[in-house]
Design an enzyme around this catalytic site. Structure first.
Site, short mmCIF file in Angstrom:
data_model
loop_
_atom_site.label_atom_id
_atom_site.label_comp_id
_atom_site.label_asym_id
_atom_site.label_seq_id
_atom_site.Cartn_x
_atom_site.Cartn_y
_atom_site.Cartn_z
N ASP A 304 0.84 -1.20 0.00
CA ASP A 304 0.00 0.00 0.00
C ASP A 304 0.88 1.25 0.00
O ASP A 304 0.59 2.24 0.67
CB ASP A 304 -0.96 0.00 1.18
CG ASP A 304 -2.07 1.04 1.07
OD1 ASP A 304 -2.21 1.65 -0.02
OD2 ASP A 304 -2.80 1.25 2.06
N HIS A 308 3.35 10.88 -0.22
CA HIS A 308 2.74 12.21 -0.09
C HIS A 308 3.85 13.25 0.06
O HIS A 308 4.90 12.96 0.66
CB HIS A 308 1.84 12.29 1.15
CG HIS A 308 0.61 11.46 1.07
ND1 HIS A 308 -0.44 11.77 0.23
CD2 HIS A 308 0.26 10.33 1.73
CE1 HIS A 308 -1.40 10.86 0.39
NE2 HIS A 308 -1.00 9.98 1.28
#
Length: 436
Positions: A304, A308
């Site tokens: 996953d 960011h």
């Protein structure tokens, strides 16, 4: 890229030592005392040879969110972690809900050259949960999509989920569900429990995940289709999947490295690097998912990987984005949690990080045994060292890793994709020339 490689003295999946000759993108020979004139020799004494790792759940952010990651930077991170193939989730801009977008992603992966990029198609148009996306067109496109997911958005409508399961059944596809009841998680910030109460953060109950998994395994049984459960995280979810498998339902499940290691206790400092969806759970849940992975209830480990930019994480908890990067650290975390003093050996690692994800995703040429005639997709791993994970270990565009400063075992030394090195002696290769 077409050079002949001679890997000398590697422990195949941690067992017998052998030499491996690679030429023309395939494994030409496996044995002892091998030689090849003019071959590039790789001293693999002390290294474990694994089939190239395959990640069924990554976010490469391109097109649309290149400030966080690109397909090139994401696959460089993959190479650093020993991955030769990654499946890219559809939450891009535009959303990967058409044949055109998934073909673009696959082409960008080919151009980068660090790993096979297999797009995942959205289940619904725009991931909005209102109408099915162009599932058939994506499946029959040049990208040959076989996994469909609305990723961070649960396919909450049971009728729409049933129709998606029926559709993918026709060509052997699979729906990968983000199991999160949206009504039960409105405003949720972290796992619901004692820690959330003490911190004053809105809780995210385990039943929000478990209720969707329970519904979906019954739908999959009714339709006779394949269901994959993304990032399973609770003890109750393990019990439901275990029950479903005993019943003969065609369900598979994944767990992330962070749900194998970290708990909601890590949130006590309000450091948003630990904010993730689904949230970090209790110690009891960590034990349960480890047991589920060990006994085969959980089929694979998937990262996953969710990059960011710094400003999305260096802020107050409630405003911070969910997610953490994981490609560079996954093998080391699995080693730490499942091999070191655990139930796994490296053959099990090869199964959950290579063979099984390739099988679930229908990805040919990956996850194959290390044997003559097979595609040359390999990872060479040194299990001996133990050292802190650092920012220098991160090779993608974002640095939101929860492991920076944490001591982990092992080191990925070589990654070989299609017969050429993408990671050489611990350094990502500049495929335009040289290492960097």
């Amino acid at each position: 890229m077409s050079e002949v490689l001679l890997i000398q003295g590697a422990a195949i999946e941690g067992a017998e030592r052998a030499d491996i000759v690679i030429e023309d993108g395939r494994i030409a020979e496996v044995g002892t005392g091998l030689s090849r004139a003019g071959a590039r020799a790789i001293d693999a004494d002390g290294l474990v040879a694994l089939p190239g790792l395959v990640d069924l759940h990554t976010h490469l952010r391109e097109p649309g969110y290149e400030a966080s990651e690109t397909i090139t930077t994401g696959t460089r991170a993959a190479a650093a972690g020993g991955f030769t193939a990654v499946f890219a989730m559809p939450n891009t801009h535009p959303v990967a809900d058409t044949a055109g977008v998934v073909e673009q992603e696959a082409a960008l992966g080919e151009a980068a050259g660090y790993a096979t990029v297999q797009p995942i198609g959205a289940v619904t148009v725009g991931q909005k949960g209102e109408a099915l996306a162009e599932i058939g067109a994506m499946a029959h496109s040049r990208a040959r999509v076989r996994v469909f997911s609305d990723d961070g958005f649960c396919v909450w409508d049971p009728l729409l989920m049933r129709r998606a399961l029926e559709y993918v059944k026709s060509f052997g596809g699979v729906v990968a569900q983000h199991a999160q009841d949206p009504r039960l998680t409105e405003g949720a910030q972290m796992n619901e429990g004692a820690v959330s109460a003490e911190l004053g953060l809105v809780g995210w109950p385990a039943v929000a995940e478990e209720s969707i998994i329970a519904r979906d395994v019954l739908l999959a049984e009714h339709v006779g289709s394949r269901l994959h459960v993304c990032h399973l995280s609770t003890a109750g979810s393990v019990d439901i999947v275990r029950w479903a498998k005993k019943r003969g339902i065609d369900v598979t499940a994944e767990v992330t490295p962070h749900h194998l290691l970290l708990t909601d206790e890590n949130a006590r400092g309000y450091d948003a690097v630990y904010k993730v969806n689904p949230p970090l759970r209790r110690e009891e849940d960590v034990r349960a998912v480890r047991e589920g992975l060990a006994d085969g209830t959980i089929d694979i480990v998937a990262t996953d990987h969710a990059p960011h930019p710094a400003e999305a994480k260096c802020t107050e908890w409630a405003a911070a984005a969910h997610g953490m990067v994981g490609l560079e650290s996954a093998l080391r975390v699995v080693h730490d949690t499942m091999v070191a003093d655990g139930p796994f050996d490296f053959a099990d690692v090869a199964r959950v990080l290579s063979a099984a994800p390739a099988r679930i995703g229908g990805l040919a040429g990956h996850g194959t045994p290390i044997a003559a005639g097979q595609p040359a997709e390999l990872t060479l791993y040194d299990p001996a060292p133990r050292a802190p994970f650092t920012r220098d270990d991160l090779r993608g565009r974002s640095t939101n890793s929860p492991y920076v400063g944490r001591e982990l075992p092992g080191s990925v030394r070589w990654t070989i994709h299609r017969g050429y090195a993408t990671l050489a002696d611990g350094e990502v290769v500049d495929l335009a020339g040289g290492a960097g």
